[in-house]
Design a protein around this motif. Structure first.
Motif, short mmCIF file in Angstrom:
data_model
loop_
_atom_site.label_atom_id
_atom_site.label_comp_id
_atom_site.label_asym_id
_atom_site.label_seq_id
_atom_site.Cartn_x
_atom_site.Cartn_y
_atom_site.Cartn_z
N MET A 23 6.51 14.04 2.24
CA MET A 23 6.33 15.03 3.36
C MET A 23 4.25 15.27 3.55
N VAL A 24 3.96 15.66 5.30
CA VAL A 24 2.44 16.06 5.19
C VAL A 24 2.56 17.27 5.71
N SER A 25 1.37 17.67 6.32
CA SER A 25 0.93 18.83 6.60
C SER A 25 1.14 18.90 8.09
N PHE A 26 1.50 17.97 9.43
CA PHE A 26 1.18 17.59 10.27
C PHE A 26 2.07 16.80 11.08
N VAL A 27 2.57 17.29 12.53
CA VAL A 27 2.90 16.25 13.30
C VAL A 27 1.96 15.86 14.18
N ARG A 28 1.95 14.86 14.21
CA ARG A 28 0.99 14.22 14.67
C ARG A 28 1.22 13.60 16.31
N ARG A 29 0.37 14.28 17.14
CA ARG A 29 1.03 14.12 18.57
C ARG A 29 -0.16 12.96 19.07
N GLU A 61 -18.63 21.54 -2.53
CA GLU A 61 -17.45 22.55 -1.97
C GLU A 61 -16.57 21.46 -0.92
N VAL A 62 -15.39 22.58 -1.58
CA VAL A 62 -13.62 22.48 -0.31
C VAL A 62 -14.04 23.81 0.62
N TRP A 63 -13.47 23.40 2.29
CA TRP A 63 -13.21 24.35 2.51
C TRP A 63 -11.59 24.20 3.22
N THR A 64 -11.02 24.88 3.21
CA THR A 64 -9.30 24.52 4.48
C THR A 64 -10.31 26.44 5.21
N PHE A 65 -10.14 26.09 5.85
CA PHE A 65 -10.08 26.82 6.71
C PHE A 65 -8.82 27.21 8.36
N PHE A 66 -7.80 27.81 8.48
CA PHE A 66 -7.20 27.92 9.69
C PHE A 66 -6.05 27.27 9.04
N PRO A 67 -5.72 26.24 7.73
CA PRO A 67 -4.31 25.34 8.13
C PRO A 67 -3.29 25.77 8.41
N ASP A 68 -2.97 24.92 9.09
CA ASP A 68 -1.48 25.35 10.03
C ASP A 68 -0.79 25.73 8.94
N PRO A 69 0.07 27.30 9.76
CA PRO A 69 0.77 28.14 8.84
C PRO A 69 2.38 28.13 8.80
N TRP A 70 2.27 26.45 9.31
CA TRP A 70 3.97 27.03 9.53
C TRP A 70 5.25 28.54 8.81
N PRO A 71 5.09 28.48 10.59
CA PRO A 71 5.76 30.45 9.56
C PRO A 71 7.24 30.06 9.27
N LYS A 72 7.66 29.00 9.86
CA LYS A 72 9.11 29.38 10.07
C LYS A 72 9.50 28.90 7.94
N LYS A 73 10.53 29.70 7.77
CA LYS A 73 10.03 29.63 6.31
C LYS A 73 10.95 27.96 6.08
N ARG A 74 11.53 27.30 7.35
CA ARG A 74 12.35 25.82 6.40
C ARG A 74 11.12 24.98 6.28
N HIS A 77 8.35 26.15 5.39
CA HIS A 77 7.08 26.16 4.32
C HIS A 77 7.11 24.86 3.44
N LYS A 78 7.45 23.86 3.50
CA LYS A 78 7.57 23.19 2.41
C LYS A 78 6.09 22.67 3.11
N ARG A 79 6.19 22.23 4.07
CA ARG A 79 4.62 20.96 5.22
C ARG A 79 3.75 21.88 5.23
N ARG A 80 3.30 23.47 5.06
CA ARG A 80 2.23 23.94 3.80
C ARG A 80 1.10 22.99 3.36
N LEU A 81 0.06 23.20 3.33
CA LEU A 81 -0.93 21.98 3.17
C LEU A 81 -1.20 22.41 1.52
N VAL A 82 -1.65 24.13 1.48
CA VAL A 82 -2.11 23.78 0.37
C VAL A 82 -0.67 25.01 -0.71
N SER A 83 -0.11 24.02 -1.72
CA SER A 83 0.59 23.22 -2.26
C SER A 83 0.16 23.43 -3.62
#
Ligand SMILES: C[S@@+](CC[C@H](N)C(=O)[O-])C[C@H]1O[C@@H](n2cnc3c(N)ncnc32)[C@H](O)[C@@H]1O
Length: 230
Positions: free
Chosen positions: A1-7, A128-141, A143-149
């Motif tokens: 499962m990746v945290s993005f959909v590649r356009r 340092e590692v920076w993660t600013f405004f990662p895709d929020p994937w707001p829909k509950k279904r 959430h498993k795509r969120r980067l921060v896990s």
């Protein structure tokens, strides 16, 4: 499962011209594993060779259009910056901005961040590692795509040097709380969230990007988080 959909990855016009002109200078052309955004697990990134010096290294995950990392590279010429994103048009814009600013302390990698952290970066090699405004994937279904896990956090812990920092920001309150719950539970990280409402004070090295401005315009509160590698 990746945290993005590649356009689309096809570049046109200015973005194509910038890519052709600047990739040789800024892009780390990593050998791939099985997928287009993967990284061959046998390859290592050697910052001293790439930048021609030894300097503190900052890695930004999800650099988007590159505004934050280019501004930071200009403001801190004594640091080196590595921007990681899967969004090729954004990386092209980033290179154009870096070139215009004359920044020599920045490189980009087009790849899935967990792959970069799992094998490409040596353990303890990042300040340092920076993660600013990662895709929020707001829909509950989603959430498993969120980067921060928890799994991704272990990869970040692995590359940070002791005392190194992971800085995050989001305009999505519920994701901010999830990040805090997740990262507070990681034994290799010490929270430094001593600002408003138990989050970190705004990181002064982070300029406002279009994403942040959109969030504020929509009435959302920006949350910063900071963790230190134990
Ligand atoms: C919402 S944008 C924020 C961009 C930028 N940080 C800003 O504040 O303007 C999230 C970015 O993360 C990138 N991204 C998402 N998942 C990623 C991954 N697994 N590896 C690398 N980049 C990723 C997206 O392509 C996108 O450019």
């Amino acid at each position: 499962m990746v945290s993005f959909v590649r356009r689309g990855t096809r570049l046109q016009g200015k973005q194509l011209a910038a890519w052709q002109r600047l990739a040789g200078r800024y892009l780390i052309d990593v050998p791939r594993g099985s997928a287009a955004t993967s990284v061959d697990p046998t390859v290592r990134f050697d910052a001293a060779t790439v930048f021609g010096r030894r300097a503190p290294l900052v890695v930004e995950i999800g650099s988007g259009l590159g505004d934050a990392v280019v501004a930071a590279a200009v403001a801190a010429p004594e640091h080196d910056f590595l921007a990681v994103d899967v969004y090729r048009p954004g990386l092209s814009d980033l290179m154009r901005k870096a070139d215009r600013a004359g920044a020599v302390n920045i490189r980009v990698i087009e790849a899935n961040a967990p792959d970069v952290f799992r094998t490409l970066l040596a353990s303890g090699s990042v300040d340092e590692v920076w993660t600013f405004f990662p895709d929020p994937w707001p829909k509950k279904r989603h959430h498993k795509r969120r980067l921060v896990s928890p799994a991704f956090a272990e990869l970040v812990v692995g590359v940070l040097r002791p005392g190194g920092r992971w800085r995050l920001a989001t305009d999505w309150q519920e994701y901010a709380e999830q990040m805090r719950d997740t990262l507070d539970a990681v034994s290799g990280l010490a929270p430094a969230n001593d600002g408003p409402d138990g989050f970190a004070p705004r990181f002064p090295g982070r300029i406002a990007t279009g994403f942040e401005r959109k969030g504020i315009a929509a009435g959302r509160v920006i949350r910063d988080l900071t963790y230190e590698r134990r």
